[in-house]
Design a protein around this motif. Structure first.
Motif, PDB file in Angstrom:
ATOM      1  N   PHE A  40       0.845  -1.202   0.000  1.00  0.00           N
ATOM      2  CA  PHE A  40       0.000   0.000   0.000  1.00  0.00           C
ATOM      3  C   PHE A  40       0.877   1.247   0.000  1.00  0.00           C
ATOM      4  N   ARG A  41       1.729   1.361  -1.003  1.00  0.00           N
ATOM      5  CA  ARG A  41       2.693   2.467  -1.007  1.00  0.00           C
ATOM      6  C   ARG A  41       2.060   3.814  -1.337  1.00  0.00           C
ATOM      7  N   ASN A  42       0.808   3.837  -1.787  1.00  0.00           N
ATOM      8  CA  ASN A  42       0.176   5.096  -2.184  1.00  0.00           C
ATOM      9  C   ASN A  42      -0.689   5.713  -1.094  1.00  0.00           C
ATOM     10  N   THR A  43      -0.625   5.171   0.114  1.00  0.00           N
ATOM     11  CA  THR A  43      -1.417   5.726   1.211  1.00  0.00           C
ATOM     12  C   THR A  43      -0.621   5.674   2.507  1.00  0.00           C
ATOM     13  N   PRO A  44      -0.737   6.696   3.354  1.00  0.00           N
ATOM     14  CA  PRO A  44      -0.073   6.634   4.669  1.00  0.00           C
ATOM     15  C   PRO A  44      -0.910   5.892   5.708  1.00  0.00           C
ATOM     16  N   TYR A  45      -2.180   5.622   5.374  1.00  0.00           N
ATOM     17  CA  TYR A  45      -3.094   4.991   6.330  1.00  0.00           C
ATOM     18  C   TYR A  45      -3.066   3.471   6.119  1.00  0.00           C
TER      19      TYR A  45
END
Length: 294
Positions: A40-45
């Motif tokens: 999930f590299r496109n979200t910090p959550y």
């Protein structure tokens, strides 16, 4: 400002599974971080955790990776809160609130549970638990379905989900799955009560007969779950990165902070961008919850 708990109930919360070599301590944390950062590299959550050991072959770790894959759904609220210097204590989601709800009940160990809750707008959430651990959750919209056939629709979604859980080996065909359905429509409850069998034992909960702490009647299922969890415990921070909790961290630096959160922000699929700026109305809607945790 008192701390804020942000609870999401979004279509864009994803769950993935993987197997990794069994290691401990710092090595395990580093390995889990690499796995979730890549998935999930496109979200910090995002979050990763070990759920169990493999029973056959090499005793590797089975891991659960979860994330809010559309971060802008949360960013708009987080940015607004931080601009006003609110102390964000926790960003979590309804599936993890449900894990706390199930975990505090007797009999959750050693069982297989599916909690199904029908919310306003006919949004259906189904959340699966094994031994008290939340392993999967999905949100399906039943908008446009015939109201008198919602029970049949929920049963069909339940059968399909069970087939998926068997396919990924979370269940075997002979295991009894205990299903709790929370819905506000009497027709739904009547339709589902007749479909219980030895493999899918269905118990129906009429939300019109439920109450939350403080005496409010006819809560939505999510309101009911939140009320019970927040009345007993402090929800764990699942998704908030350090940048989001910086004001709360400053407040608690060097001292113990009791659980005094008085603002609960529930982000659902019904929220749109203009509503995101009308925070005062949303916080007034959660007044009954504020009184429990103040």
């Amino acid at each position: 400002h008192l701390p804020v708990i942000v609870v999401t109930d979004l279509l864009e919360e994803n769950f993935r599974y993987d197997t990794v070599v069994h290691v401990r301590g710092g090595d395990q944390q580093a390995l889990l971080k690499r796995k979730v950062d890549f998935a999930f590299r496109n979200t910090p959550y995002r979050r990763s955790k070990v759920i169990e050991r493999e029973k056959d072959g090499r005793p590797d770790d089975k891991i659960l990776l979860s994330a809010i894959s559309k971060p802008e759904s949360v960013d708009v609220w987080v940015n607004l809160l931080l601009e006003q210097k609110f102390a964000i204590q926790t960003i979590t989601s309804v599936p993890y609130i449900l894990e706390a709800f199930v975990g505090r009940r007797k009999g959750s160990e050693g069982g297989y549970f599916l909690i199904t809750n029908l919310e306003s707008g006919n949004n259906l959430r189904q959340t699966f638990f094994k031994n008290g651990q939340m392993l999967f959750s999905r949100l399906t919209t039943l908008t446009g379905r015939n109201h008198t056939q919602l029970g049949d629709d929920i049963h069909r979604e339940t059968v399909q989900l069970r087939q998926y859980l068997e396919r990924i080996q979370f269940l075997t065909y002979d295991i009894t799955l205990h299903i709790e359905v929370y819905a506000p429509h009497e027709e739904v409850l009547q339709q589902l009560a007749d479909k219980s069998n030895e493999h899918n034992r269905i118990a129906v909960m009429d939300t019109a007969k439920l109450t939350v702490n403080g005496g409010s009647t006819e809560p939505s299922p999510t309101h009911y779950f939140l009320s019970h969890v927040l009345g007993q415990t402090r929800p764990a921070n699942i998704y908030a990165p350090t940048a989001s909790t910086r004001f709360h961290d400053l407040q608690t630096l060097g001292r113990y902070s009791a659980f005094t959160a008085s603002m609960i922000l529930l982000l659902t699929v019904a929220i749109n961008i203009p509503v995101a700026f009308n925070t005062s109305d949303k916080w007034r809607e959660t007044e009954s919850l504020q009184n429990q945790v103040g």
